[in-house]
Design a protein around this motif. Sequence first.
Motif, short mmCIF file in Angstrom:
data_model
loop_
_atom_site.label_atom_id
_atom_site.label_comp_id
_atom_site.label_asym_id
_atom_site.label_seq_id
_atom_site.Cartn_x
_atom_site.Cartn_y
_atom_site.Cartn_z
N GLY A 96 59.27 43.99 62.83
CA GLY A 96 60.02 44.74 64.33
C GLY A 96 59.41 45.82 64.70
O GLY A 96 58.51 45.90 64.78
N LYS A 97 59.76 46.76 66.30
CA LYS A 97 59.78 47.16 66.44
C LYS A 97 59.88 48.59 65.57
O LYS A 97 58.49 49.84 65.62
CB LYS A 97 60.66 47.47 67.76
N HIS A 98 60.06 48.34 64.76
CA HIS A 98 60.10 49.88 64.09
C HIS A 98 58.70 49.19 62.43
O HIS A 98 58.89 50.63 61.69
CB HIS A 98 61.41 50.07 62.78
N THR A 99 58.02 48.35 62.85
CA THR A 99 57.29 48.29 61.84
C THR A 99 57.95 47.39 59.85
O THR A 99 56.51 46.91 59.30
CB THR A 99 56.04 49.85 61.65
N ASN A 100 59.33 47.56 60.08
CA ASN A 100 59.44 47.00 59.21
C ASN A 100 59.33 44.86 59.14
O ASN A 100 59.97 44.70 60.65
CB ASN A 100 60.62 47.45 58.38
N VAL A 110 61.66 41.73 59.90
CA VAL A 110 63.19 41.53 60.28
C VAL A 110 63.33 39.33 60.31
O VAL A 110 62.30 39.02 60.28
CB VAL A 110 63.29 41.43 61.86
N SER A 111 64.29 39.23 59.55
CA SER A 111 63.95 38.01 59.36
C SER A 111 65.16 37.48 60.29
O SER A 111 66.52 38.14 60.22
CB SER A 111 64.43 38.03 57.91
N ARG A 112 65.80 36.59 60.81
CA ARG A 112 66.92 36.04 61.42
C ARG A 112 67.88 34.95 60.28
O ARG A 112 68.80 35.50 60.21
CB ARG A 112 66.13 34.47 62.02
N GLU A 113 67.47 35.30 58.96
CA GLU A 113 68.02 35.51 58.30
C GLU A 113 69.28 36.56 56.97
O GLU A 113 70.33 36.55 56.82
CB GLU A 113 68.20 34.21 57.22
N HIS A 114 68.31 37.15 57.62
CA HIS A 114 68.56 38.42 55.90
C HIS A 114 68.01 40.12 56.62
O HIS A 114 68.41 41.05 56.05
CB HIS A 114 67.58 38.08 55.04
#
Length: 389
Positions: A171-175, A177-181
Motif C-alpha cells: 500500500g501507500k504506507h509501503t506495508n 495490504v490484503s483484501r482479507e486481512h
Amino acid sequence: MRTSISENFSATRPPAGGSAGARLRAFLNREAKAAGFDAVAITSPDAIPLAGERLAEFVAAGFHGSMAWMQETLARRGDPRALWPEVRSIIVLAMNYGPDHDPRTILEKPDRAAISVYAQNRDYHDIVKGKLKGVAGKLAARTGCDVKVFVDTAPVMEKPLAEAAGIGWQGKHTNLVSREHGSWLFLGSIFTTAELEPDRPETDHCGTCRACLDACPTDAFPAPYRLDARRCVSYLTIENKGPIPLEFREAIGNRIYGCDDCLAACPWNKFAREASEAKLRARDDLREPPLADLLELDDAAFREKFSGSPIKRIGRDRFLRNVLVAAGNSADPSLAESCIRLLDDPAPLVRGTAVWAVSKLLDRNELKGLFEKRNEADDTVLGEWKAAF
C-alpha cells in the motif's frame, strides 16, 4: 493450477484432475492452515525484477537512516537467487495478527504507554519461524527437495514477494495490504528447489485513498509508496540508537515502541479478523501499561518483564528513552519524581532524555535548581540541558 487468494485453504482434497501439482498444492494449503497460517501463495524467484532498483533508490536517498545493514545486503535483497542460487520456487505464508480493537484509542490516554500491536506478546520471529520450519519439513519429506525458511531478519524482500504471489499488495504506507486481512499480517517464506506453479500477483487496490499517509504523526511519507524511515516513529523508537531528535518528540506522544497509526488507518482493515492464535493476542500487562510503572524498571526488571518479547532487543536504555519522551508529553506532574530520579541514571541516553521530560513537567526555576545540583560531564546530556533552557 493457479489458486486465487479466496481459494487458499479451501480445498480438503486434491482438485478435480488429480495432477501431482494440484495434489501438492492442496497439501501445502492443508499443512499451512494446520500450522496456523491464514494465507499461502507461490511465486518464482524472478518475480520481483524492480524491487532491487527501488530499494537502491531508497538507500541512495538516505531514507534507511542508520540501518547500515540494508546497504550492506543490497545485492542479496534485490534478487532471491543471490541469496540461494538453487531456489526454484518461493512459498509465501502470512499470519493474521489483527487486534480486537482500534489500537489508536490508547493515544487518548497520555499516562499510558502505546506499544505496537505486533510487540504486545511473544516475538513473532520465533512464532512464525517455528511454524514455517514445520511446514517446510513436511514439504521436503514429501518432495525430496531442499528447503530454506526466512522470517524478516534475513535479506529477503518479503513484501514484494507476497505481492507477486498474490497475498496482497504494498500500500501507500509501503506495508502489505490484503483484501482479507487488511494491514495486519506477519510474513514468512519458504525457498525450495521444487518447481511449483506460481499464483497470480495481486493488484493495487488503494485507489485515491490516502488515509495511511494522513495518519502519520511525523510526516514520514514524502510521497505515496515512499517512506523516509528517519521520520518514522517505529524507526525512531526501535532502530535508532541515539537520542530521538527534538523535532519529533512531541509528535511521538505516548508511543514507546513502534507505531500502528498508518496500519490502523487502512480502510481494508474492516475485512480483517481478530487474530485467532492465542500466542498473537496481547498480553494483559502490555495492552495499556502505566508510564509510572515502566519508569521504575532497572535492567534486571526490564529483562524479566520483556523476556521473549521483541521489545527486549532494544535494551533497557533505549526503552527508558522512549518512556521518558512519553512522560514528557503526558502533562502529568505525578511522573516528575520518577523522571528526576533518572537524571542520575548511569546511561547518558537516559539522563539526556530525562532532562527533556523534566523540562516539560516542571517550571523553569525548578529546572534550574535541578541543574545546579548536578555535575554533568557528558556533552550530549549538557546539550539537552542547554536546549531545555
